[in-house]
Design a protein around this motif. Sequence first.
Motif, mmCIF file in Angstrom:
data_model
loop_
_atom_site.group_PDB
_atom_site.id
_atom_site.type_symbol
_atom_site.label_atom_id
_atom_site.label_comp_id
_atom_site.label_asym_id
_atom_site.label_seq_id
_atom_site.Cartn_x
_atom_site.Cartn_y
_atom_site.Cartn_z
ATOM 1 N N SER A 1 42.144 84.015 44.378
ATOM 2 C CA SER A 1 42.566 84.677 45.619
ATOM 3 C C SER A 1 43.184 86.055 45.396
ATOM 4 C CB SER A 1 43.555 83.783 46.377
ATOM 5 O OG SER A 1 44.738 83.605 45.614
ATOM 6 N N PHE B 1 47.575 84.331 55.217
ATOM 7 C CA PHE B 1 47.108 83.758 56.477
ATOM 8 C C PHE B 1 47.782 84.376 57.709
ATOM 9 C CE2 PHE B 1 46.311 80.402 53.313
ATOM 10 C CZ PHE B 1 44.953 80.239 53.489
ATOM 11 N N TYR C 1 51.867 81.858 51.477
ATOM 12 C CA TYR C 1 50.814 81.760 52.482
ATOM 13 C C TYR C 1 50.725 83.011 53.355
ATOM 14 C CZ TYR C 1 50.433 76.834 51.260
ATOM 15 O OH TYR C 1 50.230 75.658 50.585
ATOM 16 N N ASP D 1 48.094 79.578 48.359
ATOM 17 C CA ASP D 1 46.975 80.247 49.041
ATOM 18 C C ASP D 1 45.649 80.037 48.325
ATOM 19 O OD1 ASP D 1 47.791 81.936 46.932
ATOM 20 O OD2 ASP D 1 47.174 83.744 47.985
#
Length: 185
Positions: free
Chosen positions: A85, A16, A13, A123
């Motif tokens: 992503s 983020f 992650y 993600d």
Amino acid sequence: MDYPIPGDLPLFYGIFLPFIEGWCHDWDNICFIDSDIMATVNSGNVFDYAGDHGITMHKMIVKGSRFTNSPRFEFFDKLRGFFNSGVVIFPRSEYKNFIQFASTLKERDLKRTPVINSLGGFDQGMLNVWIQENQRWHELPAEYNFHMGRYQKARRWDNGVSLIHYHRQNKLMMKDEFADERILK
């Protein structure tokens, strides 16, 4: 990644972090590029393709009906795909929304479903959930996320390909290809 993510979130992650730590406001757009992507010498400016609203990602077309038999998949069935992503551009207009979304990642991760995992997990799965919940996105052309698991490998050197995504087993090619004169150094 040696840098721990606040809240004991999995390292996947890291995309983020600008929103979790609040340093996103210094830029008009934030672009995240996976570590298994290399730019070609013909690479254009990826920010030329950034949308003003929603996130910019490459949509992976899914043939057939991969997303049937689940109401949670209906959105992606209609799209005939989901978003990768490998390259993501976040516009300033969405920073507040992503700060809010990132604040819920721990709970979302604990409740991660097979649906989210089938969209790429972590993600990528969460970004697809964001797109589904907010209905805002801008499509990035394949030339800016030339996914070697999806497209013919030989075409990665075609004119116009800017960012090559050496996904999964193709990562082994990166060391040798880095020496290629067609890769930007």
